[in-house]
Design an enzyme around this catalytic site. Structure first.
Site, short mmCIF file in Angstrom:
data_model
loop_
_atom_site.label_atom_id
_atom_site.label_comp_id
_atom_site.label_asym_id
_atom_site.label_seq_id
_atom_site.Cartn_x
_atom_site.Cartn_y
_atom_site.Cartn_z
CE LYS A 43 -2.05 -1.10 3.88
NZ LYS A 43 -1.34 -2.36 4.19
NE ARG A 122 -4.40 0.05 9.46
CZ ARG A 122 -3.20 -0.40 9.18
NH1 ARG A 122 -2.80 -1.53 9.62
NH2 ARG A 122 -2.38 0.32 8.48
P1 AP5 Z 1 4.96 -1.49 1.65
O1 AP5 Z 1 4.62 -0.69 0.45
O2 AP5 Z 1 5.74 -0.82 2.74
O3 AP5 Z 1 3.67 -2.25 2.21
P2 AP5 Z 1 2.43 -1.71 3.05
O4 AP5 Z 1 1.21 -2.42 2.56
O5 AP5 Z 1 2.40 -0.22 3.08
O6 AP5 Z 1 2.84 -2.29 4.44
P3 AP5 Z 1 2.75 -1.68 5.89
O7 AP5 Z 1 3.50 -2.63 6.76
O8 AP5 Z 1 3.22 -0.25 5.91
O9 AP5 Z 1 1.27 -1.75 6.16
P4 AP5 Z 1 0.66 -1.78 7.53
O10 AP5 Z 1 -0.75 -1.67 7.12
O11 AP5 Z 1 1.01 -2.91 8.41
O12 AP5 Z 1 1.40 -0.57 8.27
P5 AP5 Z 1 0.98 0.93 8.56
O13 AP5 Z 1 2.19 1.74 8.49
O14 AP5 Z 1 -0.22 1.33 7.78
O15 AP5 Z 1 5.78 -2.78 1.14
C1 AP5 Z 1 6.28 -3.72 2.07
C2 AP5 Z 1 7.66 -4.23 1.57
O16 AP5 Z 1 7.45 -4.91 0.32
C3 AP5 Z 1 8.67 -3.12 1.30
O17 AP5 Z 1 9.96 -3.56 1.60
C4 AP5 Z 1 8.53 -2.89 -0.21
O18 AP5 Z 1 9.75 -2.41 -0.74
C5 AP5 Z 1 8.19 -4.31 -0.69
N1 AP5 Z 1 7.35 -4.27 -1.90
C6 AP5 Z 1 6.35 -3.39 -2.17
N2 AP5 Z 1 5.81 -3.64 -3.37
C7 AP5 Z 1 6.49 -4.73 -3.87
C8 AP5 Z 1 6.39 -5.48 -5.07
N3 AP5 Z 1 5.50 -5.17 -6.03
N4 AP5 Z 1 7.21 -6.55 -5.22
C9 AP5 Z 1 8.12 -6.88 -4.26
N5 AP5 Z 1 8.27 -6.20 -3.10
C10 AP5 Z 1 7.45 -5.13 -2.91
O19 AP5 Z 1 0.49 0.79 10.08
C11 AP5 Z 1 1.40 0.44 11.10
C12 AP5 Z 1 0.68 0.33 12.42
O20 AP5 Z 1 0.07 1.59 12.75
C13 AP5 Z 1 -0.47 -0.67 12.49
O21 AP5 Z 1 -0.02 -1.97 12.73
C14 AP5 Z 1 -1.30 -0.09 13.65
O22 AP5 Z 1 -0.70 -0.37 14.88
C15 AP5 Z 1 -1.18 1.41 13.42
N6 AP5 Z 1 -2.27 1.92 12.56
C16 AP5 Z 1 -2.11 2.53 11.36
N7 AP5 Z 1 -3.30 2.86 10.85
C17 AP5 Z 1 -4.23 2.46 11.74
C18 AP5 Z 1 -5.64 2.51 11.76
N8 AP5 Z 1 -6.34 3.05 10.76
N9 AP5 Z 1 -6.29 1.96 12.83
C19 AP5 Z 1 -5.62 1.42 13.86
N10 AP5 Z 1 -4.27 1.34 13.89
C20 AP5 Z 1 -3.58 1.86 12.85
#
Ligand code: AP5
Length: 250
Positions: A43, A122
């Protein structure tokens, strides 16, 4: 080229004309998008490409919490300090704290150019809060892109992720390694591994996704805005599929 990161972690667009990219004016209206999908599905990577190339604001709640976590203790509200603890474990932050944070992005949510929400909503209560707000403000939701990928690939992606401490560019030790180990190609910043990219936190995040976030797929399908996209393949392949899915809705 990266978008500009505001002090609080939200990103404003400034390059809507990357070569070969659709320009915002090619679409009928401002895009208001939600990116849905399990942790690590890409994402953030797609959010960066879409916001740069469509020229829309990128709002990532994860980035906003991480930016808050980087503030000195005295500059953090108690709710924010609590949120950072949830995040480190991989647990979801309480809905009320998340909503307060999102509402601080009023300018971006009301922006004429549109916005892209990454990691929000979420839970069903968050989705209801957003829907009520958008209905009240008469802001139509363009599409909810649901990225789909097997869990084995997700664990591989998260385990190898590295992020630039300065400009937030995302790398992967195998599929997108930096030219110099530990150093960002874009700005020379230090690359680090996120606190919640360890096996225990990844398992908790995947469970939170299955239990609390996956039900949103049906919620948005019922609203007629769901756009499923296969997230396996290179970032450019996934981006191209996303554009096809969005054009089908334009
Ligand atoms: P990346 O693009 O970083 O993936 P992502 O889907 O953004 O993963 P996140 O871990 O950031 O999502 P998340 O939802 O857990 O975390 P968030 O920060 O929102 O890609 C991942 C890896 O794959 C990278 O190394 C990238 O280079 C690689 N990659 C990407 N595309 C690729 C491809 N096509 N091929 C190969 N490799 C690829 O949230 C973190 C925390 O915040 C949550 O756990 C929660 O505690 C809190 N939080 C955030 N939002 C909320 C909410 N709305 N409600 C409650 N808690 C929340």
């Amino acid at each position: 080229m990266n978008n500009e990161t505001k002090g609080n972690g939200a990103v404003q667009p400034h390059d809507a004309s990357a070569a070969g990219s659709p320009r915002p004016e090619e679409f009928r209206c401002a895009w208001r998008l939600i990116l849905l999908g399990a942790p690590g599905v890409g994402k953030g990577t797609q959010g960066e490409l879409l916001s740069q190339r469509l020229g829309i604001c990128h709002i990532s709640t994860g980035d906003l919490f991480r930016a808050a976590g980087n503030r000195k203790g005295s500059e953090q509200t108690p709710a924010m300090a609590e949120a950072v603890k949830y995040m480190r474990h991989g647990d979801l932050v309480p809905d009320s704290t998340v909503w307060d944070l999102v509402r601080e992005q009023d300018d971006s949510l009301r922006s004429r150019v549109g916005f892209l929400l990454d990691g929000f909503p979420r839970t069903l209560p968050q989705a209801e809060l957003l829907k009520n707000f958008m209905d009240q403000e008469k802001l139509p939701l363009g599409a909810v892109v649901d990225y789909e990928m097997p869990e084995s690939e997700i664990v591989f992606r998260l385990s190898g992720r590295r992020i630039c401490a300065k400009c937030k560019a995302v790398f992967h030790v195998t599929w997108r390694p930096p030219k110099n180990e530990g150093v960002c190609d874009e700005c020379g910043g230090r690359l680090y591994r996120r606190d919640d990219d360890n096996p225990a936190s990844i398992a908790i995040r995947l469970e939170a996704y299955r239990h609390s976030t996956a039900p949103l797929i049906q919620f948005y399908r019922n609203l007629g805005v769901l756009a499923p996209v296969n997230a396996v393949g290179s970032a450019e392949e996934v981006y191209a599929r996303t554009i096809v899915a969005l054009e089908a809705r334009a």
